[in-house]
Design a protein around this motif. Structure first.
Motif, mmCIF file in Angstrom:
data_model
loop_
_atom_site.group_PDB
_atom_site.id
_atom_site.type_symbol
_atom_site.label_atom_id
_atom_site.label_comp_id
_atom_site.label_asym_id
_atom_site.label_seq_id
_atom_site.Cartn_x
_atom_site.Cartn_y
_atom_site.Cartn_z
ATOM 1 N N ASP A 108 0.823 -1.206 0.000
ATOM 2 C CA ASP A 108 0.000 0.000 0.000
ATOM 3 C C ASP A 108 0.856 1.255 0.000
ATOM 4 O O ASP A 108 0.603 2.193 -0.745
ATOM 5 N N LEU A 123 0.885 4.021 -2.886
ATOM 6 C CA LEU A 123 0.621 5.431 -2.608
ATOM 7 C C LEU A 123 1.782 6.301 -3.070
ATOM 8 O O LEU A 123 1.590 7.344 -3.703
ATOM 9 N N ALA A 155 0.720 1.699 -9.294
ATOM 10 C CA ALA A 155 0.059 2.795 -8.585
ATOM 11 C C ALA A 155 -1.451 2.578 -8.564
ATOM 12 O O ALA A 155 -2.152 3.011 -7.659
ATOM 13 N N LEU A 156 -1.935 1.868 -9.551
ATOM 14 C CA LEU A 156 -3.372 1.647 -9.676
ATOM 15 C C LEU A 156 -3.929 0.862 -8.489
ATOM 16 O O LEU A 156 -5.127 0.827 -8.243
ATOM 17 N N LYS A 157 -3.007 0.229 -7.736
ATOM 18 C CA LYS A 157 -3.449 -0.581 -6.607
ATOM 19 C C LYS A 157 -4.245 0.238 -5.590
ATOM 20 O O LYS A 157 -5.059 -0.308 -4.866
ATOM 21 N N VAL A 158 -3.984 1.553 -5.562
ATOM 22 C CA VAL A 158 -4.724 2.351 -4.586
ATOM 23 C C VAL A 158 -6.203 2.393 -4.945
ATOM 24 O O VAL A 158 -7.061 2.622 -4.104
ATOM 25 N N LEU A 159 -6.505 2.187 -6.233
ATOM 26 C CA LEU A 159 -7.907 2.193 -6.640
ATOM 27 C C LEU A 159 -8.463 0.782 -6.685
ATOM 28 O O LEU A 159 -9.631 0.556 -6.470
ATOM 29 N N ARG A 160 -7.609 -0.171 -7.002
ATOM 30 C CA ARG A 160 -8.093 -1.541 -7.172
ATOM 31 C C ARG A 160 -7.221 -2.468 -6.349
ATOM 32 O O ARG A 160 -6.097 -2.776 -6.730
ATOM 33 N N ARG A 161 -7.725 -2.882 -5.202
ATOM 34 C CA ARG A 161 -6.940 -3.644 -4.214
ATOM 35 C C ARG A 161 -6.340 -4.928 -4.763
ATOM 36 O O ARG A 161 -5.296 -5.372 -4.341
#
Lengths: 229, 853
Positions: free
Chosen positions: B283, B287, B375-381
């Motif tokens: 995370d 971020l 970076a997209l992980k912040v929107l899609r876990r």
């Protein structure tokens, strides 16, 4: 010059054997100082669009420019460098790091830039969102609304030119959500930031200068009446 | 610079997270264990060298039958050695009408190089760092008893009279052993000429004792080679370590092994903690990507953060290691001299290197995931990057651990073999673990759902959860099995080592030797002895003989150059005859006399029928055979009195010189030596309280020499006790490292368990049930890993004993009970304690931990 410009943006993803088209030939132009709301049903592809616009993901087709820079010409790291200090984010689930205090969470983006006095700035912004007394509290010691305030302070602390907000009130009760929205627009006005907001909340969308609906993979401009309906 | 500071700040914030603390603790323990053991072994080695020096009388001892030349002395002094002269001989001492042969030790004012003489000058025992002053002699209490002389009276020695200044209780240099059975008389070199004892042809040994640093001794190495070839006996502290050899060598190996086990355990803990660390930081990484950090920046940031962590842990570990070795040293002060040089820097450097290597090897591949986060992980876990390949993790960790093995053992072959064996075992364990988990699933599914029976329901739920979280559970199972294995192995080896040591020197180990028992008084002496003690060895006949030829050549020409000054060639040897192989001796080559006899080799008849120069079979100690380059079939000619006898080497024996029993280089078959003048020797045990019995024996058998070896025995026992304590301290460290693995692994699995218990709570489970479900899960995990650990430990210790420690392997049946049960309890307890907070949490909170609320 537009701060954000998308032309013919298409995003397809593989889902098992089928290929899903989420966005197809979408166009969007945002000028500095504007506030734009993007509305859409759940599953319409709002988060995907936000990810593309912020350069967190790459489109399958189409042209996209951020601060006048074509994103296609940049690799992942180049896009990251473009964002540094200039783009702020507010997320539905706050995305605060659980082991960091409020102050440290706000410090996080400043520490990636060369800005002076990071701690002073961070304290100042936390005071502006009304958490001047809660600097050393961990996220779990803060309420949902307070956590989102920390996230707001974090989004604006670097003096970002463009702030993306993804369902900023999605996890909050209506009253708290309303206060957060007031705060968001107040900060936005004071800082003269451009705001791109993704939501399914029409009341929130009304506060933006322009409203667009994401439908069938494209953006459709909404009239005042439509928004207020 | 800015990045360094940023990383340091990040780490400081991170220390709030339990996984980082687990990582920190594991690393600090690895460094502490390796530095402590490094420091300790370093000092132990130096202490042993010093002690050996004390027993030898110096770091280097030269001995020959004539005085040493000035040129040689100068060479040694220039090399940096301090010299002390000593003269040894046997002479008669008289007081009034009483005459006694005494073993003279003539010392100068430098004596002794190391240690102190314990002497009673009439005012109780004193410890003195010098010998008797000119005009005085110090004598053994036995000599005083035989001469009936007391302190202050004058005895006659050669042409002069000297005052008895004190009774010697212990000499620091005792390695002379039993070569000389006459009681000691110590006098000053200045008085020697006046006695006129040194005449042409008299048997006098001149010794030159040199003390100095190891480098100084190394500098004169070529000179020593030449002296050896010239027939000078050279004793060198680096080679001739008397006494404690075997036991300490094993302790040394044990400590190295324990150090490695601690490092391995810490590595496993690091690997477990890193998983969680990376999961949690995905995370942060995402971020930071959002905020504009590049991949390089991220990689550097996390690498630097962990570098700080490693350095901080290394610093703490080094401090702990220093404290630990100080504690070890405290345990050993009685036998280590106090003026030890301070601990060296090398173990410290090794400790820091270990921390970095463990971190890189066990955490590296997993850390690479952080770099690849989107970076997209912040929107899609769900967008977490794929976990590092298990094989990559294992390969990298093996490589690093193999390197450490090599570094610590200095033996690449051993390191490679251990590593390969370890990997094979790991693969086997993997399969076994998968089977066990499958079995657990099947068993719990068959468990009848008892109505209202919480315990059974908990067991079923717990077992299913465990078995269905297959890959995570398998990882934990393996980690715990390796942990239990390492802990059990170190504990087992400790137990068996101690047993071996105790067996080596049991309570009733002989502490007296009786020598010079004449054939005529043999039976009476045995009867008297049996009336006082039950613990005695057999009676060995003893004939003095000199080796005068080897394979028909003069001995000095027949043996390798470095053996020319060997004691066994310069002195008369004690020869014995025995019908059977003596206790404590093991045949390593050839056959014992009875087998030869049965084979029809009628040497008995030959002896009677032919002159005595005919060959008879003999049995030789294998160490002597190796020094002289002798094998089966070689011949040794002995001159006994005025006659010669030729022995053909028929067998080689390995014997335990530390056993405190009469030991012989050469054993003849019966009916060969009987015709020569002989006496008997025996060893027996007598409690210290029975000194009256010794006086009685001395009075009754004035011709018999009684030697008390309690002092030496006590010293050996002392060392063993102290080393035992050291071994136990190290064991405690390994156990601590093991617990740190459990802590790290359970911390790593906390979020998943929190999620599960949160869901169970949502579905209506009470705290009690959740607690029981988790308890059942931990218990099954502990039980299964305990079983696997027991299997591994049993196999590994058996291999270790045979290949490395020279101990007989034996099964440990109780291990199969203790490890699974103990494992279930230990993991149950730690797991229960760690998840206490989770059970108290509202489900919304537990679920929010995963960001799903």
């Amino acid at each position: 010059m537009p701060i954000l410009q998308a032309e013919g943006l298409t995003k397809e993803v593989d889902s098992g054997e089928r290929r899903l088209t989420i966005l197809s030939g979408l166009d969007l132009t945002v000028f500095p100082g504007e506030s734009v709301a993007i509305l859409g049903q759940s599953g319409a592809g709002k988060s995907t669009l936000l990810g593309l616009l912020a350069g967190l993901d790459a489109p399958t087709q189409g042209h996209l420019a951020l601060f006048g820079q074509a994103l296609r010409e940049l690799d992942e790291d180049g896009r990251a460098a473009l964002r540094a200090g200039r783009v702020g984010f507010v997320f539905q689930n706050f995305q605060l790091l659980p082991t960091l205090t409020a102050l440290e969470n706000v410090l996080l983006p400043i520490e990636l830039t060369a800005l002076s006095d990071p701690a002073v700035r961070a304290r100042d912004w936390l005071a502006r969102v009304g958490l001047g007394e809660r600097l050393d509290h961990l996220p779990k010691q803060l309420s949902g609304g307070e956590q989102q305030r920390v996230a707001l302070a974090r989004a604006f602390v670097t003096g970002a030119e463009l702030v993306f907000a993804d369902e900023p009130t999605g996890n909050l009760d209506p009253a708290t959500g309303a206060r957060i929205i007031d705060l968001l627009f107040e900060l936005n006005r004071e800082a003269g930031t451009t705001l791109v907001l993704v939501t399914h909340d029409q009341a929130l969308a009304q506060r933006c200068g322009r409203c667009l609906r994401l439908e069938g993979g494209r953006l459709v401009a909404m009239s005042r009446e439509e928004v207020e309906a | 610079m800015r990045e360094l500071a940023l990383a340091a700040r990040g780490l400081r914030r991170d220390l709030r997270a339990s996984d980082v603390r687990a990582l920190f603790v594991a690393l600090a323990l690895a460094v502490a264990a390796s530095t402590m053991i490094g420091f300790f072994l370093d000092r132990l080695d130096r202490g042993l060298t010093r002690q050996a020096g004390q027993l030898l009388g110096g770091d280097l001892v030269l001995e020959q039958g004539r005085p040493f030349e000035q040129a040689l002395r100068e060479t040694l002094q220039v090399a940096g050695l301090t010299l002390s002269d000593q003269v040894d001989m046997v002479s008669m001492v008289s007081y009034g009408d009483a005459f006694q042969p005494a073993s003279l030790k003539v010392v100068d004012s430098v004596y002794p190089h190391y240690g102190e003489v314990r002497v009673d000058r009439g005012e109780g025992t004193e410890r003195l760092a010098h010998g008797p002053p000119p005009g005085e002699v110090w004598i053994a209490p036995r000599l005083a008893l035989l001469l009936e002389v007391t302190v202050g009276e004058r005895v006659r020695l050669g042409e002069s009279e000297l005052t008895v200044g004190g009774l010697i209780e212990r000499e620091p240099d005792q390695s002379a052993g039993f070569a000389n059975f006459n009681p000691r008389l110590m006098m000053h070199l200045d008085d020697l000429d006046a006695t006129e004892l040194v005449q042409d042809g008299s048997r006098v040994e001149f010794e030159l004792l040199a003390a100095g640093p190891a480098e100084a001794v190394a500098r004169v190495e070529p000179l020593l080679e030449r002296l050896r070839r010239d027939g000078v006996e050279v004793r060198d502290v680096r080679r001739d370590r008397p006494g404690l050899g075997n036991a300490l060598e094993r302790a040394d190996k044990y400590l190295s092994l324990a150090g490695l086990a601690a490092v391995l355990l810490a590595g496993v803990a690091v690997a477990m903690a890193t998983r969680r660390y990376v999961d949690r930081h995905l995370d942060t990484a995402a971020l930071l990507r959002c905020f504009g950090a590049t991949q390089r920046q991220l990689a550097r940031l996390f690498a630097l953060q962990l570098l700080w962590l490693a350095l901080a842990a290394a610093a703490l570990g080094a401090v702990l290691g220093l404290a630990g070795q100080a504690a070890l040293l405290e345990l050993l002060t009685a036998f280590l001299p106090l003026e030890l040089p301070p601990p060296g820097w090398l173990p410290l450097a090794l400790g820091v290197l270990t921390a970095l290597a463990v971190l890189a090897g066990f955490a590296g591949p997993t850390l690479l995931r952080l770099k690849r986060v989107s970076a997209l992980k912040v929107l899609r876990r769900e967008l977490a990057p794929l976990p590092a390949s298990a094989w990559l993790v294992v390969a990298m960790a093996s490589l690093v651990f193999g390197g450490l093995l090599w570094l610590y053992s200095g033996d690449p072959g051993l390191a490679a073999a251990l590593l390969l064996g370890g990997l094979v075992m790991l693969a086997v364990l993997w399969g076994l673990g998968a089977l066990l988990l499958g079995l657990v699933l099947r068993l719990t599914e068959r468990l009848p759902p008892g109505r209202g029976d919480d315990g059974r329901r908990a067991l079923r739920l717990g077992g299913r959860q465990l078995a269905r979280r297959r890959s995570a559970s398998l990882g934990q199972l393996l980690a715990f099995a390796v942990t239990f294995f390492a802990m059990a192995m170190i504990a087992l080896v400790r137990g068996d080592l101690l047993t071996a040591w105790q067996a080596q020197l049991p309570e009733d180990t002989p502490n007296h030797f009786a020598i010079n028992i004449q054939p005529g008084e043999r039976d009476a002496f045995v009867a008297a002895l049996e009336a006082t003690t039950a613990e005695r060895t057999a009676l060995y006949p003893m004939v003095r003989g000199r080796i005068t030829a080897i394979n028909g050549q003069p001995p000095r020409e027949a043996v390798p150059a470095e053996a020319r000054g060997d004691n066994a060639l310069r002195r008369e040897l004690n020869l014995t005859w025995q019908e059977r192989l003596p206790e404590g001796n093991r045949l390593v080559a050839g056959q014992w006399f009875d087998a030869l006899d049965a084979a029809g080799d009628d040497w008995l008849g030959a002896v009677d029928a032919r002159p005595l120069t005919e060959r008879v079979p003999i049995s030789l100690e294998d160490g002597l055979a190796a020094r002289f380059g002798l094998a089966l079939g070689d011949t040794l000619t002995f001159t006994i009195g005025s006659r010669e006898i030729v022995g053909e080497v028929a067998s080689l024996r390995d014997l335990d010189w530390d056993s405190f029993r009469p030991n012989f280089y050469v054993i003849f078959p019966p009916e060969v030596l009987e015709r020569f003048g002989h006496s008997y020797i025996t060893a027996f045990h007598l409690d210290e309280a029975r000194s009256d019995a010794v006086r009685q024996l001395v009075r009754e058998f004035p011709g018999v020499t009684l030697l008390n070896v309690d002092a030496i025995l006590a010293q050996v026992r002392d060392v063993l006790t102290q080393v035992t304590r050291a071994v136990e301290l190290v064991l405690a460290f390994v156990l601590l490292a093991g617990v740190s693995v459990l802590y790290a692994a359970l911390t790593a699995s906390r979020p998943v368990r929190a999620h599960e218990s949160g869901l169970l709570r949502v579905f209506g489970a009470g705290s009690r049930l959740i607690s029981r479900v988790q308890g059942a899960e931990f218990a099954i995990l502990g039980l299964a890993s305990g079983l696997m650990g027991a299997l591994l430990a049993e196999l590994a210790t058996a291999a270790l004993y045979v290949a490395w420690l020279d101990l007989a392997p034996r099964p440990h049946p109780w291990l199969w009970l203790v490890l699974p049960l103990g494992g279930a309890l230990l993991i149950g307890a730690i797991g229960h304690a760690l998840s206490y907070g989770l059970r108290r949490q509202a489900p919304a909170e537990s679920l929010a931990l995963l960001g799903e609320a």
